[in-house]
Design a protein around this motif. Structure first.
Motif, short mmCIF file in Angstrom:
data_model
loop_
_atom_site.label_atom_id
_atom_site.label_comp_id
_atom_site.label_asym_id
_atom_site.label_seq_id
_atom_site.Cartn_x
_atom_site.Cartn_y
_atom_site.Cartn_z
N ILE A 100 0.84 -1.20 0.00
CA ILE A 100 0.00 0.00 0.00
C ILE A 100 0.88 1.25 0.00
CG2 ILE A 100 -1.63 1.35 1.40
CD1 ILE A 100 -2.86 -1.40 2.25
N GLY A 101 1.95 1.22 0.79
CA GLY A 101 2.88 2.34 0.80
C GLY A 101 3.52 2.58 -0.56
N VAL A 102 3.90 1.51 -1.24
CA VAL A 102 4.49 1.64 -2.58
C VAL A 102 3.47 2.23 -3.56
CG1 VAL A 102 5.35 0.31 -4.55
CG2 VAL A 102 6.27 -0.10 -2.27
N LEU A 103 2.23 1.79 -3.48
CA LEU A 103 1.19 2.36 -4.34
C LEU A 103 1.03 3.86 -4.08
CD1 LEU A 103 -1.57 -0.40 -4.30
CD2 LEU A 103 -0.13 0.30 -6.23
N LEU A 104 1.03 4.25 -2.82
CA LEU A 104 0.92 5.67 -2.50
C LEU A 104 2.13 6.45 -3.03
CD1 LEU A 104 -0.52 5.45 1.11
CD2 LEU A 104 -1.72 6.15 -0.96
N MET A 105 3.31 5.85 -2.92
CA MET A 105 4.52 6.49 -3.46
C MET A 105 4.41 6.66 -4.97
SD MET A 105 7.52 4.55 -1.30
CE MET A 105 8.86 5.25 -2.23
N ALA A 106 3.93 5.62 -5.64
CA ALA A 106 3.81 5.68 -7.10
C ALA A 106 2.79 6.73 -7.52
CB ALA A 106 3.43 4.31 -7.65
N PHE A 107 1.67 6.80 -6.81
CA PHE A 107 0.66 7.82 -7.12
C PHE A 107 1.19 9.22 -6.85
CE2 PHE A 107 -2.78 4.48 -6.39
CZ PHE A 107 -2.95 4.28 -7.75
N GLY A 139 10.91 1.63 -0.12
CA GLY A 139 9.60 1.89 0.48
C GLY A 139 8.87 0.61 0.83
N LEU A 140 8.98 -0.39 -0.05
CA LEU A 140 8.35 -1.69 0.23
C LEU A 140 8.97 -2.34 1.46
CD1 LEU A 140 6.39 -3.97 -0.59
CD2 LEU A 140 8.26 -4.89 -1.98
N LEU A 141 10.29 -2.35 1.52
CA LEU A 141 10.97 -3.01 2.65
C LEU A 141 10.70 -2.28 3.97
CD1 LEU A 141 14.38 -3.87 0.96
CD2 LEU A 141 12.49 -5.42 1.48
N ILE A 142 10.87 -0.97 3.97
CA ILE A 142 10.65 -0.20 5.20
C ILE A 142 9.18 -0.21 5.58
CG2 ILE A 142 10.79 2.12 6.20
CD1 ILE A 142 13.35 2.50 4.46
N GLY A 143 8.30 -0.04 4.59
CA GLY A 143 6.87 -0.06 4.86
C GLY A 143 6.40 -1.40 5.41
#
Length: 151
Positions: free
Chosen positions: A31-38, A50-54
């Motif tokens: 979800i964090g990666v999706l928010l970053m991409a958006f 972001g995926l690893l830390i999230g």
């Protein structure tokens, strides 16, 4: 033989609980990666970080915030997917609303925000409903990983 309540027909084990926390963490990271991409981040290294830390932060947050309430629900026989969804939604809603309203008004807010306080609360409430729905979805996936029907 008397019928058992539906919720008590589910059992789990410590290894499945660990897998469920991992699955929930991975979903939170995604979800964090999706928010970053958006938001416009397209660098693969940044998205991977972001995926690893999230994922790590989500797994730790789930463990810190939901372990005791879920253990109480489990012990009381409330082990079904609805219990997981309600608990996930409640925790998600409370966490995100507090984050958007200066800790429910307990922390100092900028003086410029005083005029828009009603709008901040309204926006926080509505945004937290969306986040609560996502948290409920994560909780149901975690429930599915953790629990199996008895017999």
């Amino acid at each position: 033989m008397p019928a058992r309540p539906v919720s008590s027909q589910y059992e789990t084990s410590i290894d499945r609980v660990g897998l469920a926390i991992g699955a929930g963490g991975l979903m939170g990271g995604a979800i964090g990666v999706l928010l970053m991409a958006f938001a416009g981040t397209h660098n693969a290294a940044a998205l991977l970080a972001g995926l690893l830390i999230g994922s790590l932060m989500t797994a730790l947050s789930i463990t810190a915030l939901a372990a005791i309430p879920w253990a109480l629900l489990h012990a009381s026989g409330r082990r079904g997917p609805m219990a997981a969804a309600v608990l996930g939604a409640a925790i998600g809603f409370a966490l995100f609303l507090g984050g958007q309203t200066y800790g429910y008004g307990l922390f100092t807010m900028p003086a410029t925000d005083a005029g828009a306080l009603l709008y901040r609360w309204a926006s926080g409430f509505l945004t937290s409903l969306v986040m609560a729905a996502m948290a409920a979805g994560v909780a149901v996936v975690m429930w599915r990983v953790a629990y199996r029907k008895v017999g």
